[in-house]
Design a protein around this motif. Sequence first.
Motif, short mmCIF file in Angstrom:
data_model
loop_
_atom_site.label_atom_id
_atom_site.label_comp_id
_atom_site.label_asym_id
_atom_site.label_seq_id
_atom_site.Cartn_x
_atom_site.Cartn_y
_atom_site.Cartn_z
N ALA A 1 -11.35 16.03 -4.60
CA ALA A 1 -12.49 15.76 -4.28
C ALA A 1 -13.93 14.60 -3.43
CB ALA A 1 -13.20 16.77 -5.36
N ASP A 2 -12.46 14.04 -3.77
CA ASP A 2 -12.97 12.61 -3.49
C ASP A 2 -12.44 11.66 -1.94
OD1 ASP A 2 -14.90 12.63 -5.76
OD2 ASP A 2 -14.01 12.00 -7.03
N PHE A 3 -11.74 12.50 -1.69
CA PHE A 3 -10.44 11.70 -1.07
C PHE A 3 -11.48 11.99 0.41
CE2 PHE A 3 -7.19 11.42 2.03
CZ PHE A 3 -6.93 10.35 1.73
N ARG A 4 -11.49 10.74 0.66
CA ARG A 4 -12.22 10.27 2.43
C ARG A 4 -11.11 10.47 2.93
NH1 ARG A 4 -14.61 4.76 1.54
NH2 ARG A 4 -13.06 4.38 -0.43
N PHE A 5 -11.00 11.29 4.65
CA PHE A 5 -9.75 10.97 5.09
C PHE A 5 -10.33 10.19 6.29
CE2 PHE A 5 -10.11 15.53 3.74
CZ PHE A 5 -8.88 15.57 3.50
N THR A 6 -10.00 8.90 5.92
CA THR A 6 -10.03 7.59 6.61
C THR A 6 -8.88 6.56 6.54
OG1 THR A 6 -11.02 5.96 5.02
CG2 THR A 6 -12.66 7.46 6.10
N SER A 7 -8.62 6.11 8.07
CA SER A 7 -7.20 5.10 8.11
C SER A 7 -7.25 4.41 7.08
CB SER A 7 -7.63 4.49 9.62
OG SER A 7 -8.68 4.05 9.55
N ALA A 8 -8.53 3.59 6.32
CA ALA A 8 -7.98 3.31 5.64
C ALA A 8 -8.19 3.41 4.29
CB ALA A 8 -10.55 2.26 5.73
N GLU A 9 -8.34 4.47 4.42
CA GLU A 9 -7.61 4.37 2.91
C GLU A 9 -6.63 5.74 2.81
OE1 GLU A 9 -8.67 5.87 -0.99
OE2 GLU A 9 -10.07 5.41 0.41
N PHE A 10 -6.19 6.25 3.53
CA PHE A 10 -5.21 5.98 4.13
C PHE A 10 -3.80 4.69 4.27
CE2 PHE A 10 -0.99 6.41 6.71
CZ PHE A 10 -0.54 7.52 6.33
N HIS A 11 -4.20 3.83 4.67
CA HIS A 11 -3.36 3.01 4.04
C HIS A 11 -3.38 2.42 2.73
CE1 HIS A 11 -3.19 3.24 8.49
NE2 HIS A 11 -4.28 2.30 8.85
N LYS A 12 -4.13 2.30 1.70
CA LYS A 12 -4.09 1.76 0.67
C LYS A 12 -3.16 3.14 -0.07
CE LYS A 12 -8.98 1.28 -0.20
NZ LYS A 12 -10.21 2.00 -1.12
N LEU A 13 -2.44 4.06 0.61
CA LEU A 13 -1.15 4.66 0.00
C LEU A 13 0.09 4.40 -0.03
CD1 LEU A 13 -2.69 8.99 0.59
CD2 LEU A 13 -2.90 7.65 -1.31
N THR A 14 0.07 3.71 1.01
CA THR A 14 1.32 2.85 1.64
C THR A 14 1.95 2.31 0.45
OG1 THR A 14 0.48 2.57 4.03
CG2 THR A 14 2.53 1.61 3.01
N GLY B 1 -3.99 22.58 -2.90
CA GLY B 1 -5.02 21.90 -3.85
C GLY B 1 -4.35 20.97 -5.18
N LEU B 2 -3.97 21.58 -6.13
CA LEU B 2 -3.73 20.99 -7.10
C LEU B 2 -2.82 20.31 -6.87
CD1 LEU B 2 -3.59 24.52 -9.09
CD2 LEU B 2 -4.41 22.78 -9.34
N LEU B 3 -1.46 20.09 -5.78
CA LEU B 3 -0.94 19.36 -4.99
C LEU B 3 -1.33 17.63 -4.94
CD1 LEU B 3 2.36 18.61 -5.20
CD2 LEU B 3 2.14 19.48 -2.89
N ALA B 4 -2.14 18.08 -4.24
CA ALA B 4 -2.78 17.08 -3.47
C ALA B 4 -3.91 16.26 -5.25
CB ALA B 4 -3.83 17.39 -2.30
N ASP B 5 -4.75 17.14 -5.77
CA ASP B 5 -5.28 16.99 -6.72
C ASP B 5 -4.62 15.64 -7.75
OD1 ASP B 5 -8.50 16.07 -7.75
OD2 ASP B 5 -7.93 17.47 -9.84
N ASN B 6 -3.61 16.12 -8.33
CA ASN B 6 -2.38 16.27 -9.29
C ASN B 6 -1.75 14.49 -8.62
OD1 ASN B 6 -1.91 17.21 -12.30
ND2 ASN B 6 -2.54 18.93 -10.31
N THR B 7 -1.92 14.67 -7.50
CA THR B 7 -0.75 13.49 -6.30
C THR B 7 -2.17 12.15 -6.23
OG1 THR B 7 0.49 14.53 -5.37
CG2 THR B 7 0.40 12.52 -4.96
N LEU B 8 -3.24 12.56 -6.60
CA LEU B 8 -4.54 11.35 -5.92
C LEU B 8 -4.66 11.09 -7.20
CD1 LEU B 8 -6.01 13.79 -2.68
CD2 LEU B 8 -5.13 11.60 -2.64
N GLY C 1 -3.39 0.81 -11.95
CA GLY C 1 -4.56 -0.61 -12.24
C GLY C 1 -4.95 -1.11 -11.47
N THR C 2 -4.73 0.39 -9.68
CA THR C 2 -6.22 0.59 -9.22
C THR C 2 -7.11 1.62 -8.87
OG1 THR C 2 -4.61 1.55 -7.21
CG2 THR C 2 -4.32 -1.46 -7.67
N PRO C 3 -7.93 1.17 -8.66
CA PRO C 3 -9.10 2.80 -8.37
C PRO C 3 -8.04 4.05 -7.43
CG PRO C 3 -10.10 0.57 -7.63
CD PRO C 3 -8.97 0.42 -7.50
#
Length: 554
Positions: A376-389, A354-361, A369-371
């Motif tokens: 707590a807020d991450f959405r497990f969707t393909s659209a949100e996944f692609h934003k990480l690329t 949880g700490l690793l995910a929270d700090n990274t996200l 400069g992007t949201p």
Amino acid sequence: MAFSIIRRATTLGLTALAVAGLVFVPSVAQAAEAVEARSAVIRPVRQCAGLPKDFQIPGAPTHITATAVVPATATDPEHCDVQGFVEPAVKFRLKLPTSSYTGRYLQSGCGGLCGAIPDLLFPDNCLPRNGEFAIAATDDGHEGKGTFPFLDGAWAANNQAARDDWSFRAPHVVSLASKRIIATYYGAPPRHSYFSGCSNGGREALLLAQRYPDDFDGIIAGAPGAYISALMVYQAWLARANTAPDGSSILTPDKLATLHNAVIAACDNLDGLLDGQLDDPRRCKYDPILLRCPANTDQPDCLTPAQVETTRKLYAGPTDEAGRLLYPGYQPYGSELAWNGWVTPIPGTGSIAGLLADNTLKYLAYPIGTPHSSLADFRFTSAEFHKLTAEGYKANSLNLDLSAFRRAGGKLVIWHGWADMAIPPHGTLDYYDRLVQRSGGLARTQQWARLFMVPSLYHCAEGGKLGEFDPLRETVAWVEWGQAPQKVIATGRDEQGNVLRTRPVFPYPLQAKYDGSGSIDDAADFVAVPPQSPPKDQISWVGTYQYAIPGPRA
């Protein structure tokens, strides 16, 4: 580069003559003797205190901030301790033996989000004798804060240079700096250079082979976090799957032994040997519903309905809105005892996942400069996944084209624990299978890249029936004498350091099989056998396209 070409031509020439029956092929013992003969000590030509303070290295301006001669101890040779940094802020430490250096350089990787220079330990018993390396490590370009600096991500919030250093630049520029300092101190650059890392360090190891193929002759990638952006989604999944609506932990540490014992009881014999470990957890199909508590009860020897559901999620892995995997892996059967602290929270702190995910996200996963998001807020969707690329491709080490590393004569050893609770072993199998296909098949790939899967091993040799695994000695023999590793011995010890079990680990997909006589805890009583059926290692997941995205170079 010229040396690599000469070494490659020599090796290929000897191989061709051996096939033709025209030269003598050395035994393993003779190879070890030859490696030892090449281990002549190289003396310094400069005083430790007399090293230059500045080195103008293209792309890696380097500054030494401190030097000191450290006396020998029971474990370490006398050495010149060098501290410095590569601009803008990549701190490193380099230890140079004063009377036992043999021309070898070993650089270590850094774990998690790094933020501190790892402890630098000289290799133990790597060569018959006189095998001291010059050794180095880096903080990857930033200083982590808090109790666990390797989990701190705040440094990355608005600092792209620091992000790039951690993502891909730091290990490369430190190799350039260290080799220049070595050449100055000893009068010549290292004869052979090696890199060894696990977890994030394993990611760095693969990244170096992919993007900087001339930096190292031998590379060891342990439990590599190659899918680093997707891996943060996985960590978020582990934490969220185990969090109740009121914020409490659903699965608690006191239930882990019960779950683990049930898994071992159900699946231990699937490999033909009752030994308390699973040689390939993928064969296990245990359903935790078999441990469900009677209605309206909660006892230490059973799981509540909520705990059953959480455990099923952990074994299944993260999925998007259409049920597609968001990471090529899931918690392996047999890893349950290691969930304590990684999946279940550390009292007063939270879970490592949880700490690793929270700090990274919050600070690192999205372009500046992007949201951003959070655990707590991450959405497990393909659209949100692609934003990480967009940001993740800089750190991912998924490139399947390692032809430049192979042509330079490089040797790659990948290893992973089958019971890794932090980075699922399935992702490494998926990557290696794709690499094998890209490189012309298993036989051709194993000429320069081999994978070792260690039964029961947790994350980065942190426990399990077999909790000790280090293929450095075998990698040195492969690089310097062409002896490809046929096996590496894994060791299990008790808390006092006494050996309880040794097992041979053979190049994947070969497996260790008990020969029917002697002790099941003695590596000498096992032989290599092929799997019962051809493994199916590739996994269909949302991020498959990322294998085709090349990463940047420093």
